[in-house]
Design a protein around this motif. Structure first.
Motif, mmCIF file in Angstrom:
data_model
loop_
_atom_site.group_PDB
_atom_site.id
_atom_site.type_symbol
_atom_site.label_atom_id
_atom_site.label_comp_id
_atom_site.label_asym_id
_atom_site.label_seq_id
_atom_site.Cartn_x
_atom_site.Cartn_y
_atom_site.Cartn_z
ATOM 1 N N SER A 35 20.154 62.568 -25.793
ATOM 2 C CA SER A 35 20.313 63.164 -24.468
ATOM 3 C C SER A 35 19.879 64.619 -24.461
ATOM 4 N N ASN A 36 19.619 65.177 -25.645
ATOM 5 C CA ASN A 36 19.148 66.553 -25.734
ATOM 6 C C ASN A 36 18.366 66.733 -27.027
ATOM 7 N N TRP A 37 17.338 67.565 -26.987
ATOM 8 C CA TRP A 37 16.487 67.834 -28.143
ATOM 9 C C TRP A 37 15.629 69.037 -27.804
ATOM 10 N N SER A 38 14.675 69.347 -28.654
ATOM 11 C CA SER A 38 13.701 70.398 -28.394
ATOM 12 C C SER A 38 12.354 69.952 -28.943
ATOM 13 N N LYS A 370 21.144 56.359 -19.736
ATOM 14 C CA LYS A 370 20.453 57.600 -19.401
ATOM 15 C C LYS A 370 19.126 57.309 -18.709
ATOM 16 N N TYR A 372 15.323 58.984 -17.793
ATOM 17 C CA TYR A 372 14.389 59.987 -18.314
ATOM 18 C C TYR A 372 13.163 60.086 -17.405
ATOM 19 N N SER A 392 20.511 67.235 -19.412
ATOM 20 C CA SER A 392 19.687 68.262 -20.037
ATOM 21 C C SER A 392 18.338 68.357 -19.347
ATOM 22 N N THR A 393 17.710 69.505 -19.494
ATOM 23 C CA THR A 393 16.327 69.734 -19.093
ATOM 24 C C THR A 393 15.611 70.363 -20.281
ATOM 25 N N ILE A 394 14.609 69.698 -20.821
ATOM 26 C CA ILE A 394 13.942 70.141 -22.035
ATOM 27 C C ILE A 394 12.479 70.444 -21.738
ATOM 28 N N LYS A 428 17.424 60.311 -31.769
ATOM 29 C CA LYS A 428 18.726 60.904 -32.043
ATOM 30 C C LYS A 428 18.822 61.258 -33.513
#
Length: 429
Positions: A35-38, A370, A372, A392-394, A428
């Protein structure tokens, strides 16, 4: 440039064989998704030779990508290793990459099965390869049936279903801007090919009463089964139709969302079906129509289960809606809103405002609770499907990126995110 992290084994391992995924509706049964990363935490990233709106497709350990090459002005079919992002093979398909500034010939997404992958392009080139990169056959749809009569650039993706490869061409009936055949009639049609040989099995003309640009559609044929009846759903030309997958025969038709016969209502969103309903998104901010499946012949407006209101709060001009977890999810590109909608009644369960000021034209995909999707600049948005909360917003784009339209693919516990310059694989930790 390639980077690597430890490999995560998903609970399930769905392939993503075509643009709208394994269920033809934008959803997957995958679990354990991030749900979140970079950008820096991606499992790998691979530089691409040029932009394209095509969504990557995944089968097993292979990722297939349709792309332009800006340096050589050529069209290419790529195969990448899913574990590392390394390019396994690269096939040049044709020279010339575009005819208008807003899109290019590599916009249609490929489609794959266990042994083959099929690449289709907006100039009519169609080629089949095995997973090792051996060409099985190729042909030109425009050479065989005439130049596409579109004001912009043809971009419908092919569909593989029950042993047939389907190609849909919904175009004007006269040439436009110098495009379109002049040696015979210009028909809109559904084409079925033998995937083993590329030979035509049948071609069925799909007439419509739309005028001018409203005859043009960029939609993809979508298979769906309702009460034991298998059909191919097509939207465009101011109407939605269902066809027999074996013969192409039209089973039913409903229209129109354009009773005034407005001339510039080209259609971009493909149909999406679920719970006995198929959605047809009228263009330019007009309502979305929910049509009851199971009908026969020419349907009147009693076939409409519901439609959105004229307030234009809930509408989609470009993104194809998603069907997931028993509901439709509609991404409104003009208002930058995402809504969860009951398929039977059209009631809105939640509506979320989307971040940023960039336009959203990529179609949403979903799995593991989720949703995307990306905007023009490559900002990837993750929304909780149950509550509509922004998770999140990546930022995944590079400086100068614009008009990113590729949908996010979901496969083997991983997300495949295509920007104008790179393909990322995220999972993940």
């Amino acid at each position: 440039m390639l980077t690597a992290l430890s490999f995560f084994l998903p609970a399930t391992a769905d392939n993503w064989p075509q643009w709208r995924g394994p269920h033809f509706n934008g959803s997957s049964d995958e679990k354990g998704l991030p749900s979140n990363w970079s950008k820096e935490s991606a499992l790998w990233k691979t530089d691409l030779p040029g932009p394209s709106a095509a969504t990557p497709v995944i089968w097993g350990d292979r990722v297939f990508v349709s792309t332009t090459d800006l340096g050589t002005k050529t069209l290419h079919a790529l195969c990448l290793d899913r574990a590392t992002g390394k390019i396994v093979w690269d096939k040049q398909i044709a020279e010339g990459i575009q005819r208008d500034r807003n899109s290019n010939f590599a916009s249609p997404s490929p489609v794959a099965d266990a042994n083959r992958v099929f690449f289709f392009y907006g100039n009519g080139a169609l080629a089949a390869f095995d997973h090792s990169g051996k060409e099985l056959w190729s042909r030109s749809i425009t050479k065989d049936y005439g130049d596409f009569a579109y004001q912009w650039t043809f971009s419908a993706s092919p569909t593989l279903h029950h042993g047939k490869l389907y190609v849909e061409v919904l175009q004007r009936n006269v040439p436009v801007n110098g495009h379109g055949r002049t040696d015979g009639p210009i028909d809109s049609f559904l084409l079925a090919l033998d995937p083993s040989t590329g030979k035509t099995l049948w071609r069925v003309v799909r007439p419509n009463e739309a005028v001018a640009e409203s005859k043009e559609a960029y939609t993809t044929p979508i298979p769906f089964t309702y009460k034991g009846r298998d059909e191919i759903l097509i939207a465009g030309g101011d109407c939605v139709t269902g066809h027999d997958p074996e013969t192409g025969k039209e089973l039913w038709r409903w229209g129109t969302w354009n009773p005034r016969k407005i001339e510039h209502w080209r259609l971009v969103p493909s149909p999406v079906a679920g719970d006995g309903i198929v959605l047809a998104c009228a263009p330019k901010g007009d309502p979305i129509y929910a049509i009851k499946l199971g009908g026969k012949g020419n349907l009147n407006d009693s076939a409409i289960a519901w439609k959105t209101d004229q307030q234009r709060e809930l509408s989609s001009d470009v993104p194809t809606p998603l069907f997931y977890d028993g509901d439709f999810f509609i991404l409104g590109d003009a208002k930058r809103k995402l809504a969860r909608v009951d398929p039977k009644t059209g009631s809105v369960k939640w509506m979320a405002d989307l971040p940023g000021r960039r336009k959203y034209e990529a179609s949403p995909t979903a799995a593991d609770g989720k949703i995307y999707f990306m905007n023009f600049g490559g900002d990837t948005v993750v929304v909780d499907a149950a509550k509509g909360e922004l998770l999140s917003t990546i930022p995944m784009g590079d400086p100068g990126d614009d008009m990113i339209r590729a949908s996010i693919s979901i496969s083997h516990g991983q997300l495949f995110i295509r920007t104008n310059q790179k393909l990322y694989c995220v999972q993940k930790k």
